[in-house]
Design an enzyme around this catalytic site. Structure first.
Site, PDB file in Angstrom:
ATOM      1  N   SER A 243      -0.514 -39.132  39.659  1.00  0.00           N
ATOM      2  CA  SER A 243      -1.936 -39.520  39.348  1.00  0.00           C
ATOM      3  C   SER A 243      -2.915 -38.354  38.384  1.00  0.00           C
ATOM      4  CB  SER A 243      -2.570 -39.935  40.535  1.00  0.00           C
ATOM      5  OG  SER A 243      -3.779 -40.036  40.098  1.00  0.00           O
ATOM      6  N   SER A 245      -5.914 -38.918  38.393  1.00  0.00           N
ATOM      7  CA  SER A 245      -7.443 -38.769  38.904  1.00  0.00           C
ATOM      8  C   SER A 245      -7.961 -37.734  39.153  1.00  0.00           C
ATOM      9  CB  SER A 245      -7.289 -39.897  39.983  1.00  0.00           C
ATOM     10  OG  SER A 245      -6.982 -41.449  39.318  1.00  0.00           O
ATOM     11  N   THR A 288      -4.696 -47.161  44.545  1.00  0.00           N
ATOM     12  CA  THR A 288      -3.940 -47.685  43.462  1.00  0.00           C
ATOM     13  C   THR A 288      -2.451 -48.229  44.136  1.00  0.00           C
ATOM     14  OG1 THR A 288      -2.705 -46.729  41.478  1.00  0.00           O
ATOM     15  CG2 THR A 288      -2.555 -45.374  43.344  1.00  0.00           C
ATOM     16  N   LYS A 292      -4.048 -51.897  46.536  1.00  0.00           N
ATOM     17  CA  LYS A 292      -5.124 -52.581  45.933  1.00  0.00           C
ATOM     18  C   LYS A 292      -5.187 -53.812  46.637  1.00  0.00           C
ATOM     19  CE  LYS A 292      -5.267 -50.364  41.673  1.00  0.00           C
ATOM     20  NZ  LYS A 292      -5.333 -50.482  40.118  1.00  0.00           N
ATOM     21  N   ASP A 329     -11.291 -51.720  37.791  1.00  0.00           N
ATOM     22  CA  ASP A 329     -10.184 -52.107  36.686  1.00  0.00           C
ATOM     23  C   ASP A 329     -10.613 -53.143  35.601  1.00  0.00           C
ATOM     24  OD1 ASP A 329      -8.164 -50.374  37.518  1.00  0.00           O
ATOM     25  OD2 ASP A 329      -7.484 -51.752  39.175  1.00  0.00           O
ATOM     26  N   ALA A 353       1.800 -59.662  38.855  1.00  0.00           N
ATOM     27  CA  ALA A 353       0.736 -60.602  39.418  1.00  0.00           C
ATOM     28  C   ALA A 353       0.313 -59.653  40.615  1.00  0.00           C
ATOM     29  CB  ALA A 353       1.563 -61.862  40.112  1.00  0.00           C
ATOM     30  N   GLY A 355      -2.136 -56.057  41.751  1.00  0.00           N
ATOM     31  CA  GLY A 355      -3.672 -55.886  42.053  1.00  0.00           C
ATOM     32  C   GLY A 355      -4.230 -55.747  40.633  1.00  0.00           C
ATOM     33  N   GLY A 459      -2.674 -47.236  28.101  1.00  0.00           N
ATOM     34  CA  GLY A 459      -3.736 -47.377  29.400  1.00  0.00           C
ATOM     35  C   GLY A 459      -4.462 -46.168  29.790  1.00  0.00           C
TER      36      GLY A 459
END
Length: 496
Positions: A243, A245, A288, A292, A329, A353, A355, A459
């Site tokens: 990550s 973040s 994450t 989620k 998101d 399919a 989060g 992304g």
């Protein structure tokens, strides 16, 4: 006192030259430094390093450690030789020495006074597999040694175990508590705030599991400035090491001169993390994979949009510890794709399919796109397609279909498995590929698309957009987007 600086740099290398170089790198940032003599290749290399140390005699609180193999170190000599090495280290300029209780208990106190009386002793014990069943008894044994300081290090496979270890310090000034392991890594950054006299950070080579490098400890997390008043935020996930973040959010805090820190939490057990929110004073956190959707069961309330999506990536901790969820998101998808193509009337295939996929599907459907879902679990694909008025599609049909865009909302291709792609080249029948993965910046899927002349969107765009939206929800201020973006792109370049 162990030293003015509470972040202790760890110098560890196989040869004297590298040890000396690491020591020189540490001195501008901290004056509390542990010298791991046991990492040196042999007694001759130890002697060579100590001669170099004696010649320089840096002004610092130097801690000599020569931990024997039986106690988790690398030194294979006898206890007598270990004590002689520590004695030489004191003569070379060290003021402290770390002696594990396994060795100390076998030495008469008179012998220690004769050989090591010039220095101050840290009596230590390490548990590399798990927390001992009765750590309070271990602490009492350490306290009975009547040395200058005591250290208890233990593998902590939960935040609850790490917090229990840190509480053992009980406000004692020279008690070092070291929670080891990946799960406990954030507690290393908060160790001094939570009561430990020191927090250890290696210059180059990690000497225990879960360590954070000195450069990250001081620059990214600003651990030397963290106090009880510092607001704590974080990201929870499994895996979490990839990550970026922390780079995004901590850069924002530094740019706005806020007393706050953002940490990565490896969370395998949501209840363990939720139990740590109060003790650590966590004010908010990102969510994450794979939490989620499951985090919804633990929230007190939720933004209506996030509730309809059925996934949350942002949580605010309100008064009384009440948890309120959002989904940013959604914002990230619209900003990333809306700049590249008209969304209304477009036909988009979403891979996955979970989060992230749910946020993408709801965002695109509400923007007027026709949404198709392809996922390994057919029932989840059908449920999501039904929720957004779209259609589930089987993989064999891809060769006969065409889409304006294909969005990868799965983790396939994410660091470290960067050679994987969720689709084959012949299945990319579209004008544009958007991969929600941001690490690496250019995924295998994007490479396959580019070779076919298909436009690609990284992304990174979604990551920055959703992250800055989170930052603004937590702080109530406008995010400094430019420096936050630069920090993420710089980290990605360095990773590549």
């Amino acid at each position: 006192m162990l030293g003015k600086d509470k972040i202790c740099a760890v110098v560890a290398a196989r040869d004297a030259r590298s040890m000396t170089r690491q020591l020189a790198r540490a001195l501008p940032f901290t004056r509390t430094i542990e010298l791991r003599l046991d990492w040196l290749a042999d007694d001759r290399e130890i002697a060579r390093f100590l001669r170099q140390l004696a010649a320089k005699r840096p002004r610092a609180a130097l801690i000599a450690t020569c931990r024997r193999h039986e106690a988790g170190g690398r030194y294979r000599g006898k206890i007598a030789h270990q004590l002689l090495q520590l004695a030489e280290a004191l003569r070379a300029g060290c003021t402290w020495y770390d002696l594990e209780i396994e060795s100390a208990s076998k030495c008469p106190s008179e012998l220690l006074d004769v050989l090591l009386g010039e220095g101050r002793q840290i009596t230590s014990t390490h548990f590399f597999r798990a927390m001992p069943p009765n750590p309070e008894r271990i602490v009492r044994r350490l306290l009975h040694t009547h040395t200058g300081a005591i250290k208890l290090a233990a593998q902590c496979n939960s935040l609850a175990a790490g917090l229990r270890l840190l509480r053992l310090t009980g406000g004692r000034r020279n008690f070092i508590a070291v929670p080891m392991g990946e799960v406990a890594m954030p507690l290393r950054i908060l160790a001094h705030r939570q009561g430990s006299a020191l927090a250890y950070a290696p210059i180059e080579n990690p000497t225990a599991p879960g360590q954070v490098s000195l450069s990250e400890m001081l620059s990214l997390y600003r651990a030397s400035h963290v106090t009880r008043r510092t607001r704590v935020y974080g990201v929870i996930g499994d895996p979490i090491a990839h990550s970026l973040s922390p780079q995004l959010h901590n850069t924002g805090f530094q740019a706005r001169k806020m007393d706050a820190v953002y940490l990565p939490f490896l969370v395998r057990d949501l209840r363990d993390f939720l139990g740590a929110i109060g003790p650590l004073g966590i004010a908010g956190f990102s969510v994450t994979l794979p939490h989620k959707e499951s985090i919804l069961r633990h929230l007190d309330d939720c933004d209506p949009l996030a509730a309809s999506i059925g996934a949350v990536n942002t949580v605010v901790v309100r008064a009384g510890g009440r948890l309120y969820g959002y989904n940013t998101d959604y914002v990230g998808v619209l900003r990333a794709l809306g700049r590249r193509m008209p969304l209304r009337g477009s036909r988009v295939l979403i891979l996955g399919a979970g989060g992230v996929a749910r946020a993408v599907a709801f965002a695109l459907a509400r923007a007027g796109a026709t949404v198709c879902i392809l996922a390994r679990r057919k029932h989840k694909a059908m449920a999501l397609a039904h929720a957004v008025g779209g259609a589930a599609i089987a993989r064999p049909r891809l060769a006969h279909e065409f889409f304006d865009a294909i969005v990868n909302a799965t983790p396939v291709g994410m660091h470290p498995l960067v050679d994987r792609s969720p689709l084959k080249s012949r299945e990319l029948n579209c004008r544009l590929i958007f991969d929600t993965i941001y690490h690496p910046q250019r995924t295998r899927l994007m490479q396959l698309a580019a070779r076919r002349g298909i436009e690609v969107v990284s992304g990174v765009e979604m990551f920055i957009a959703q992250g800055t939206a989170q930052w603004e929800i937590w702080t109530g201020e406008r995010a400094p987007v430019a420096p936050m973006r630069r920090a993420v792109l710089r980290a990605l370049r360095e990773a590549q």
